[in-house]
Enzyme design. Structure first.
Site, PDB file in Angstrom:
ATOM      1  N   GLY A  19      13.543  60.572  -8.045  1.00 38.15           N
ATOM      2  CA  GLY A  19      13.421  61.871  -8.694  1.00 38.15           C
ATOM      3  C   GLY A  19      12.302  62.672  -8.054  1.00 38.15           C
ATOM      4  O   GLY A  19      11.417  62.121  -7.405  1.00 38.15           O
ATOM      5  N   VAL A  26       9.212  60.357  -7.369  1.00 36.04           N
ATOM      6  CA  VAL A  26       9.314  58.972  -7.807  1.00 36.04           C
ATOM      7  C   VAL A  26      10.254  58.239  -6.842  1.00 36.04           C
ATOM      8  O   VAL A  26      11.338  58.722  -6.526  1.00 36.04           O
ATOM      9  CB  VAL A  26       9.853  58.873  -9.253  1.00 36.04           C
ATOM     10  N   LYS A  41       5.529  56.374  -8.759  1.00 32.67           N
ATOM     11  CA  LYS A  41       5.349  57.827  -8.774  1.00 32.67           C
ATOM     12  C   LYS A  41       4.169  58.185  -7.887  1.00 32.67           C
ATOM     13  O   LYS A  41       3.063  57.674  -8.092  1.00 32.67           O
ATOM     14  CB  LYS A  41       5.109  58.315 -10.209  1.00 32.67           C
ATOM     15  N   ASP A 138       7.080  68.258 -22.788  1.00 30.80           N
ATOM     16  CA  ASP A 138       8.075  68.529 -21.747  1.00 30.80           C
ATOM     17  C   ASP A 138       9.290  67.618 -21.919  1.00 30.80           C
ATOM     18  O   ASP A 138       9.844  67.093 -20.963  1.00 30.80           O
ATOM     19  CB  ASP A 138       7.459  68.361 -20.358  1.00 30.80           C
TER      20      ASP A 138
END
Lengths: 695, 695
Positions: A19, A26, A41, A138
């Site tokens: 991602g 990541v 990450k 978020d």
């Protein structure tokens, strides 16, 4: 291997991206010592420009959290080439909920069980954040990961605490990720529209995001859709702030056009009606902008807990060939269950025949049993509902099938992948319907079996009972004869007369019932006539189980997906060689061909076949229901005869006891013989009775 | 795309090789007009050196054949760049049987159903060859393809007719492919040992190859294995030519060592005992070198047809927690079934309790029913067998687990892949055993449910019957009293006395039985004591269904296979970079770790858990069997009482009818009251009866 990076205990390859976000990426990596796969990450240079304490906050937040529904922190280590800290987390092999919702299989939302799993895990993860005094700020499908455990179970986990804050820490938040569709209107105002507002953000900014996420999961679409999408920021803001309480979606279908509001989930959503009635108020509560009516976190947890603790009972309504899911409170009883069935099917309580495992549900479930103690049902092994009132069978109404996209003939690597994806989405919808028809096929057959088994048990027991009563009646008649003779010698003789006449009266009536029962037993148990009728009407029918329609549909959808993936790869390549363009064109032909085939399979094969089955079922049920009604009448009559017989016998006993054995005898010329008049009356009565059973 | 080749209607890429042989290669290709995937066989320069008519023969053979179990010819076209003819055939996506047998999952042979499928399809394909007067001459797993149809079904198909000849066409055949293990000894002699022999090859050279292939499919190993393998040609020839009739395998375990002959399939073979007894004579017949005893093709077809038409009944033998497959002729009956069960389980016929769908099998299957009409069973939904003789429960003996390979610590790309494959093979065996234990878990629980349901039905019916008889008895006693009083007035009085005394005698005995039945009903139906005992003894037990052992095993085997594939890729690369070597070492660590985990799961978790369950089951069955025996005694007694009662009532009726109503009356001092002596006797009898029910 220039793409290989490492830290003290982990290595990862920068080509295996899981991602990408605003602050970093990541990657999939492994533990150097154990080979365990992990997610790593890393942070990009931009993120390092943030104040040190802001950077540390993500680490701090992660370290505080230990919960099954939060992605587990394994280590925080330094990149060996000085690129700063990396976060090592457990690997969620199922990808994010964003990826899942983006799949054409889920264009109309996730299936019921998966929706409930997301709801449960999202809620539990949020509770853990709340218990740790954190706001995520978020929340969105991209930050909800699907973890598949070693025993094959799915666990959804929250991740990405880059924007998380302690409650009351009212620092400005800027959506860096461009996923503003999930933001609370106040947050949206500040982060997207960049307006100064003076309100503090409380934990319920997360509740709003959960509401949008759950709507997306339930329907495959966002609830608030301005025309033109994300770019149309003002309309987006208007929709969310102007919406009335109870409204859970607002869509603008044309430029500057009106907003279409809805307080219900769309018809294409796959959730059952039973679950929809529970989820709609939940969504309305979460998507409440008005501060006075806003839900508290506790209210949210409470409402979700109420939904999740419900017991689901799967019912197949045979007369409508429809699966019905009934959600019951754990302490509700069979009366509540029947009530709920009435609400969802309109079959009145006293007309509901409920069968499970070849017998009446009530043979297994006492009226005082609570739903927790009900037998376990599944969609494949449900409780069968038959209406005692309505002997027709109808297929349920079906929504119109979404249109397959039209491909322009010229090669457009940009568009073709999207069109193929749209074709896959329709293909999946066709497959779902074919699967539904296939399970209808299976359930209709099982429903017939259940009904026949129930009738066979009923008639067999009835015959046994009848034989016993016959035996008893014979004995009682002998007994009566003896008492009568005794009566002839005593003064109690006159009391006997009405009893004897009732007893003589009982015999021929009972015999009629017994005869009917014997005939029914012969026809429906020994000869198995109901089974024969069903088998012969179904003989040679192209039912979808037999034509293996479901595996065929699976095959065709897989081929559609193969083509989509091919066109996706072509899109990534951008410019194609001459040969590749030929293959590209071939894939488009295959999409059209396979799309056509799956549609044909659904509309020209499976659907008419099931419609024909429903007709057979209707014909069969007309007979079966008649038989059932007859057994009900006979059961009642036999019970009556038994009661009357026992009553007469008790009276005989009473009279006999009171008789004085030494009284003088009287003869009765009519001994053992019925008068001509009595005989005539009896024959008439018998004929009437016969008519009642065979009407 | 330099690797792209084409013909008029097809293109194929020389990088997607499906198989390679002596005369050419097979590639995956597509139809240029439809995109349909196909297999394209191209010929190498060597093959073109063969005489033209020999080259054409393969085409001619293929053109003659049209059968579901022969790979379909789609086209014969010219390579566009002048490389000669290509054969375009349907694509068999499941690969060849060679690939399937080579998979570590199948190291000990294919599962029963797949074996039967190969047998059926191989036989049907061969029949078609035979009908077309063709001998294949190169039958082997590599030439049997697995086709997966659009509806997901497997069809095995014969392919590669490069060596096929018309019968009687006795042209020299040279094995070009190096798969001599499947050759008939005569063919072997000529083709491998290059000896001149004067015998002509008949169609049964194919039968021998079928025998070797079927042995391989059943066991995962070749039947004839000289030490050192293929290279040891002389021993190979010796084994096949020296073997006695009936011998189906010969193995040489050491250099120049003795041959170990066997007439049975090895113990590790997965086929059921039921099937093994059918397959062993088939293999012995096919692997018959002696010309006099050699089977004809017709004999082969006939024997296979006999096997394939059999009805398979799945039985779970609860006392041994073992699944038993019984193969019956379609017209055999329940007596034959019970015979066969006796042969396979040693439970004598009269001691077999057979339950299906919560009732005695005999409630569903009449003694005259033929096996075709028996209810359909599956391994998951079998007939449950309980021994009425043996109240113990024992787990079946298990073969020792094959050893996990030991990995040397240094990296050896050559060896490591083979070791990982061996580890996968053991992993698969662990998984199979875990799956078997899991289904044992499920079946033990289902078996208990079935037995309880059967007992509940039995006791409930018994109670109903008892109540009816009680009612009848009361009435008959009243009746007797009335007749007695009548008797007092007539001369027939003396005939009454023995009947009355028998009737009075019946009452207290019956009452005892009725009381026991009522108690049993209370305890085992209302209070559900058998269920309670089972649930409480199973409470908190780590049974494999609950601990999800099967999906865990699946996960671990998949990880083992991932590592194997990684090491396979490394082997193909040959020389590894430093980094790749690190990853290679990691995969070896993972193999060891996951191998250890799956072994631990089997031996330390699942196996003890199931052993504990078997103990619970044994304890439970000791009670359940006692209850069952008691219901059997009670059923018999109640039937006896009913018979006696009806008998006495008939006698009463007879006496009453003969009585003359006008006779003088006599009084009886003992009317309605039993003498002191009679009472004593009765109490003693009752006590004896009670003891009988509760022993």
């Amino acid at each position: 291997m220039a793409f290989l990076r490492g830290s003290l205990n982990y290595v990862w390859c920068t080509t295996s991206v899981l991602g990408k976000g605003a602050t970093g990426s990541v990657f999939q990596g492994v533990n150097k010592n154990t080979g365990e796969s992990v997610a790593v990450k890393t942070f990009n240079p931009y993120s390092h420009l943030r104040p040190q304490d802001v950077q540390m906050r993500e680490f701090e937040a992660l370290k505080k959290l230990h919960h099954e529904n939060i992605v587990k922190l394994l280590a925080i280590e330094e990149d060996q080439e000085g690129r700063g800290k990396v976060i090592v987390m457990e690997l969620c092999t199922g990808g994010s909920l964003f990826n899942i919702l983006d799949d054409p299989e889920n264009s109309y939302g996730l299936p019921e069980n998966e929706f409930l799993l997301v709801l449960e895990h999202l809620c539990a993860g949020m509770k853990h954040l709340r218990d740790n005094n954190l706001v995520h700020r978020d929340l969105k499908p991209g930050n909800i990961m699907k973890f598949i455990s070693e025993d094959g179970q799915t666990i959804y986990k929250l991740t990405d605490f880059g924007a998380a804050r302690e409650l009351d820490d009212n620092q400005a938040f800027v959506s860096l990720y461009g996923t503003e569709e999930y933001l609370h209107p106040d947050m949206y105002e500040r982060a997207v529209l960049r307006k100064q507002i003076n309100r503090s953000f409380t934990a319920n900014v997360d509740l709003w995001s959960i509401g949008v996420t759950l709507y997306h999961v339930a329907t495959g679409n966002l609830p608030f859709r301005p025309f033109g999408g994300r770019k149309n920021r003002e309309t987006m803001h208007q929709i969310t702030t102007k919406k009335a309480s109870g409204v859970i979606s607002g869509t603008q279908l044309s430029e500057n056009g009106p907003i279409e509001w809805s307080t219900t989930l769309p018809s294409y959503c796959h959730l059952s009606e039973g679950l929809k009635t529970l989820v709609t108020p939940l969504l309305a509560g979460l998507l409440e902008k008005n501060r006075e009516n806003t839900w508290s976190f506790d209210r949210f947890f409470q409402e979700v807990t109420l939904i999740l603790r419900k017991i689901v009972l799967h019912v197949f309504f045979t007369n409508r060939t429809t699966s019905v899911e009934v959600y019951l409170e754990p302490d509700e009883q069979i009366d509540n269950f029947r009530d709920r069935i009435y609400l969802q099917t309109e079959v009145p309580i006293e007309k509901q025949i409920l069968l499970f495992n070849n017998e009446h549900l009530e043979s297994r479930v006492m009226s005082s049993s609570i739903s927790k103690a009900f037998p376990t049902t599944t969609a494949e092994s449900p409780i069968f509902l038959y209406s005692n009132d309505d002997n027709n069978v109808q297929l349920p109404q079906q929504l119109e099938l979404p249109k397959f996209p039209v491909f322009p003939t010229n090669v457009s690597v940009e568009n073709d992948a999207s069109l193929a994806k749209a074709a896959c989405s329709v293909g999946h919808e066709c497959k779902r319907r074919i699967d539904t028809f296939t399970s209808m096929d299976m359930l209709m057959k099982r429903g017939v079996e259940q009904f026949i088994a129930m009738l066979i048990t009923t008639i067999t027991l009835l015959l046994k009972k009848t034989n016993h009563i016959e035996n008893l009646l014979t004995t009682t008649l002998d007994y009566a004869d003896a008492v009568k003779r005794l009566g002839n010698m005593t003064k109690n003789g006159h009391e006997l007369k009405p009893i004897l006449s009732k007893l003589y009266d009982l015999k021929p009536n009972f015999d009629v019932a017994a005869d009917v029962i014997m005939q029914m037993h012969k026809r429906f148990v020994v000869e198995d006539a109901l089974n024969d009728q069903w088998s012969s009407s179904m003989h040679g029918k192209r039912c979808p189980c037999r034509t293996r329609a479901s595996p065929r549909a699976k095959y065709l959808v897989e081929r559609l997906r193969d083509s989509w993936q091919h066109l996706l790869r072509d899109r990534a390549t951008r410019t194609l060689t001459y040969n590749d363009e030929q293959f590209h064109a071939l894939e488009k032909i295959k999409v059209l061909r396979n799309g056509d085939r799956i549609k044909t399979l659904l509309l020209d094969d499976v659907k008419p076949a099931v419609a024909q089955m429903a007709e057979c079922l209707a014909d069969w049920y007309k007979l079966a229901q008649t038989v059932f009604l007859k057994t009900q009448i006979l059961e009642k009559d036999i019970r009556d005869y038994e009661r009357k017989l026992n009553d007469l016998r008790d009276k005989l006993y009473h009279i006999k006891s009171e008789m004085k054995a030494d009284e003088s005898t009287r003869t009765n010329a009519n001994n053992n013989i019925l008068s001509k008049n009595m005989q005539k009356t009896l024959i008439k009565k018998c004929t009437n009775n016969t008519r009642k059973y065979w009407k």
